[in-house]
Enzyme design. Sequence first.
Site, PDB file in Angstrom:
ATOM      1  NE  ARG A  91       7.687  -0.852   8.615  1.00  0.00           N
ATOM      2  CZ  ARG A  91       6.572  -0.716   7.895  1.00  0.00           C
ATOM      3  NH1 ARG A  91       6.639  -0.174   6.693  1.00  0.00           N
ATOM      4  NH2 ARG A  91       5.420  -1.112   8.356  1.00  0.00           N
ATOM      5  NE  ARG A 129       8.615  -3.642   5.062  1.00  0.00           N
ATOM      6  CZ  ARG A 129       7.312  -3.393   5.215  1.00  0.00           C
ATOM      7  NH1 ARG A 129       6.645  -2.751   4.288  1.00  0.00           N
ATOM      8  NH2 ARG A 129       6.675  -3.791   6.297  1.00  0.00           N
ATOM      9  CE  LYS A 184      -2.244  -1.115   3.717  1.00  0.00           C
ATOM     10  NZ  LYS A 184      -1.578  -2.378   4.030  1.00  0.00           N
ATOM     11  NE  ARG A 233      -4.898   1.543  11.596  1.00  0.00           N
ATOM     12  CZ  ARG A 233      -3.800   0.984  11.119  1.00  0.00           C
ATOM     13  NH1 ARG A 233      -3.784  -0.299  10.868  1.00  0.00           N
ATOM     14  NH2 ARG A 233      -2.721   1.694  10.892  1.00  0.00           N
ATOM     15  NE  ARG A 291       1.961  -4.183  11.289  1.00  0.00           N
ATOM     16  CZ  ARG A 291       2.483  -3.818  10.130  1.00  0.00           C
ATOM     17  NH1 ARG A 291       3.593  -4.348   9.684  1.00  0.00           N
ATOM     18  NH2 ARG A 291       1.887  -2.892   9.393  1.00  0.00           N
TER      19      ARG A 291
END
Length: 194
Positions: free
Chosen positions: A139, A127, A13, A88, A150
């Site tokens: 991250r 990533r 996204k 959300r 998540r």
Amino acid sequence: MRLILLGPPGAGKGTQAARLVETYGIVQLSTGDMLRAAVAAGTETGLKAKAVMEAGDLVSDEIVNQIVSDRISEPDCARGFILDGYPRTLAQADAVEEMMQRKGRRLDAVVELVVDDRALVGRIVKRAEDAKAAGQPVRKDDTPEVFDERLRAYYKSTAPLTGYYYAKGNLKTIDGMASIDEVTAEINAVLKAL
């Protein structure tokens, strides 16, 4: 162009939002960024959010909805915006509908990036590896364990929005497993057909 991007964590996204910003000259709106900006600006709603965050609590839907409503009224959103990470929940989706109606606007599309959950774990790991290799910070949510957490949260709270927006005729589904350029091309084709 007023858009919402849907899809689980790691679906791409953020990458696609950055490309849409460049292509269409619209603004990407992230709830985290909007909250921080409202707090920094000392707005009435920002001060409420600051008090809640300093107490270690989650910012209520009421506060988040007001921050989003205020933000989409700013001049740089006149050409359009992308809501990233909001709504959300179904309650927040209802709030978006209400605020758009009050402002005499409508959503143009809700773009869902459909992905294979297990393949996403590989994306997250890559990533993190790429960030390390480039000397960038990794991250804290780019671990398989945190990602699984998540992902469960996404399916519990956010995935129901797919049906919500499908029923309203706003939902456009895109194969998020294609290459970045192919996903961009598919999104652009869908948006040009609006």
